[in-house]
Design a protein around this motif. Structure first.
Motif, short mmCIF file in Angstrom:
data_model
loop_
_atom_site.label_atom_id
_atom_site.label_comp_id
_atom_site.label_asym_id
_atom_site.label_seq_id
_atom_site.Cartn_x
_atom_site.Cartn_y
_atom_site.Cartn_z
N HIS A 182 -1.02 10.85 10.99
CA HIS A 182 -0.97 11.38 9.76
C HIS A 182 -1.00 10.30 8.51
O HIS A 182 -1.89 10.50 7.76
CB HIS A 182 0.29 12.27 9.34
N MET A 217 -1.02 13.10 1.35
CA MET A 217 -0.72 11.81 1.86
C MET A 217 -2.38 11.23 2.17
O MET A 217 -3.03 11.73 2.87
CB MET A 217 0.00 11.55 3.10
N CYS A 272 4.15 5.04 -3.54
CA CYS A 272 4.49 6.55 -3.48
C CYS A 272 5.92 6.62 -2.80
O CYS A 272 6.51 7.24 -3.40
CB CYS A 272 3.17 7.17 -2.71
N HIS A 273 5.95 5.85 -1.67
CA HIS A 273 7.10 6.14 -0.78
C HIS A 273 8.24 5.64 -1.37
O HIS A 273 9.76 5.64 -0.91
CB HIS A 273 6.78 5.64 0.57
N GLN A 291 8.16 15.74 14.57
CA GLN A 291 6.68 15.60 15.22
C GLN A 291 6.36 14.61 16.25
O GLN A 291 5.42 14.70 16.92
CB GLN A 291 5.73 15.70 13.91
N ALA A 316 0.78 -1.14 -0.01
CA ALA A 316 -0.07 0.10 0.14
C ALA A 316 0.78 1.26 -0.08
O ALA A 316 0.42 2.37 -0.20
CB ALA A 316 -0.86 -0.11 1.25
N CYS A 317 2.08 1.23 0.40
CA CYS A 317 2.82 2.64 0.63
C CYS A 317 4.00 2.62 -0.50
O CYS A 317 4.08 3.69 -0.81
CB CYS A 317 3.42 2.48 2.12
N ARG A 366 10.08 15.74 9.46
CA ARG A 366 8.75 14.96 10.05
C ARG A 366 8.93 14.30 11.42
O ARG A 366 8.02 14.11 12.14
CB ARG A 366 8.48 13.98 8.93
N GLY A 396 4.95 12.24 -6.22
CA GLY A 396 3.78 13.01 -5.62
C GLY A 396 4.29 13.82 -4.54
O GLY A 396 3.53 14.33 -3.42
N THR A 418 4.71 19.15 0.86
CA THR A 418 5.11 18.61 -0.39
C THR A 418 4.07 18.15 -1.03
O THR A 418 4.34 17.50 -2.35
CB THR A 418 6.39 17.63 -0.01
N GLY A 419 3.14 17.42 -0.64
CA GLY A 419 2.11 16.87 -1.42
C GLY A 419 0.75 16.40 -0.44
O GLY A 419 0.77 16.82 0.77
N GLY A 476 0.62 18.37 3.62
CA GLY A 476 1.89 19.19 4.18
C GLY A 476 2.36 20.04 3.07
O GLY A 476 1.58 20.50 2.20
N PHE A 498 -2.68 13.43 5.47
CA PHE A 498 -2.09 14.50 5.74
C PHE A 498 -1.65 15.22 4.46
O PHE A 498 -1.18 14.82 3.49
CB PHE A 498 -0.76 14.09 6.18
C1 HEC Z 1 -0.68 8.07 -2.85
C2 HEC Z 1 0.65 8.28 -2.64
C3 HEC Z 1 0.93 7.80 -1.17
C4 HEC Z 1 0.71 6.42 -0.80
C5 HEC Z 1 -0.01 5.32 -1.33
C6 HEC Z 1 1.14 6.58 0.48
N1 HEC Z 1 1.64 7.81 0.94
FE1 HEC Z 1 2.65 8.49 2.78
N2 HEC Z 1 2.74 10.27 1.97
C7 HEC Z 1 2.47 10.87 0.66
C8 HEC Z 1 2.98 12.02 0.49
C9 HEC Z 1 2.65 12.71 -0.87
C10 HEC Z 1 3.39 12.30 1.72
C11 HEC Z 1 3.88 13.64 2.14
C12 HEC Z 1 2.78 14.68 2.55
C13 HEC Z 1 3.37 16.06 2.70
O1 HEC Z 1 4.18 16.31 3.79
O2 HEC Z 1 2.95 16.93 2.07
C14 HEC Z 1 3.11 11.07 2.52
C15 HEC Z 1 3.72 11.35 4.01
C16 HEC Z 1 3.67 10.30 4.83
C17 HEC Z 1 4.14 10.14 6.21
C18 HEC Z 1 4.86 11.43 6.68
C19 HEC Z 1 3.71 12.25 7.42
C20 HEC Z 1 4.05 13.34 8.14
O3 HEC Z 1 3.55 13.78 9.10
O4 HEC Z 1 5.18 14.19 7.66
C21 HEC Z 1 3.94 8.92 6.65
C22 HEC Z 1 4.19 8.50 8.12
C23 HEC Z 1 3.55 8.20 5.47
N3 HEC Z 1 3.09 9.06 4.51
C24 HEC Z 1 2.99 7.00 5.88
C25 HEC Z 1 2.62 6.05 4.69
C26 HEC Z 1 2.11 4.80 4.94
C27 HEC Z 1 2.31 4.02 6.05
C28 HEC Z 1 1.63 4.32 3.72
C29 HEC Z 1 0.96 3.13 3.34
C30 HEC Z 1 -0.04 2.68 4.46
C31 HEC Z 1 1.42 5.36 3.04
N4 HEC Z 1 2.14 6.54 3.39
C32 HEC Z 1 1.01 5.42 1.55
C33 HEC Z 1 1.92 9.92 -0.35
C34 HEC Z 1 1.46 8.48 -0.24
#
Ligand code: HEC
Length: 170
Positions: free
Chosen positions: A132, A144, A101-102, A124, A97-98, A121, A107, A141-142, A139, A137
């Motif tokens: 988040h 989430m 993007c990650h 926090q 699931a993650c 990050r 994005g 950069t994009g 923030g 979330f």
């Molecule tokens: C569709 C794309 C996408 C998916 C899929 C995704 N993320 Fe993210 N995630 C992002 C983006 C973009 C950010 C940064 C947002 C920002 O800081 O503006 C982010 C930020 C985060 C952060 C940091 C939040 C913060 O407070 O800075 C965490 C933790 C995180 N994601 C966990 C996860 C986990 C766990 C999953 C899977 C379950 C996941 N993400 C799936 C796009 C995604």
């Protein structure tokens, strides 16, 4: 000249009669098919079978030894495995699931295992990061999406994934 005229008259007459007879045949055939089609349909074995199926008695009696493949009540086989709600581990959730993007920072997502993108990050606190990840979330950069868009995941699965992601920073 008069012979030609006679021939023409005769010719027209014959053509007319033949045409009328042909038309009469067509009408007769249509009428006959109208009258008999139903009977042939009713005699067809598929139709008969369908009627037999509709009017068959609700219950049937079978003597001992008789077998019948009916849709009767089925007996639960005791060893049938219970459907278990599978719980995924942190890495499994991350991959499913993650990572989309990650993995590559799509994005504006902070990349897995790149401390520079996580320092601020992390400040926090882990709980806020988990919150988040669960609630979504937006923030600097994009965006989430909540639970990475996989709302079918349990909270524990998502927080496990966060812990996995943070473990990759050390
Ligand atoms: C569709 C794309 C996408 C998916 C899929 C995704 N993320 Fe993210 N995630 C992002 C983006 C973009 C950010 C940064 C947002 C920002 O800081 O503006 C982010 C930020 C985060 C952060 C940091 C939040 C913060 O407070 O800075 C965490 C933790 C995180 N994601 C966990 C996860 C986990 C766990 C999953 C899977 C379950 C996941 N993400 C799936 C796009 C995604």
């Amino acid at each position: 000249m008069s012979r030609d005229q006679k021939f023409f008259d005769m010719y027209t007459l014959v053509i007319g009669v033949i045409g009328a007879v042909a038309l009469a045949f067509v009408v007769l055939a249509m009428k006959m098919s109208d009258l008999t089609q139903g009977i042939y349909t009713r005699d067809a074995s598929e139709y008969q079978a369908a009627v037999a199926e509709r009017i068959k008695p609700v219950g049937e009696v079978y003597l001992p030894g008789e077998e019948h493949a009916s849709s009767g009540p089925t007996v639960d086989t005791p060893d049938a495995p219970e459907p278990v709600a599978t719980v995924m581990t942190g890495p499994q959730v991350y991959n499913a699931a993650c990572s989309a993007c990650h993995g590559a920072g799509i994005g504006g997502a902070p990349v897995l295992g790149d401390p520079a993108q996580w320092v601020e990050r992390l400040a926090q606190g882990e709980d806020m990061l988990k919150q988040h990840a669960l609630q979504g979330f937006s923030g600097s950069t994009g965006f989430m999406p909540p639970k990475g868009g996989r709302v079918d995941l349990s909270d524990a699965e998502v927080t496990d994934a966060v812990e996995f992601m943070l473990s990759k920073l050390q």
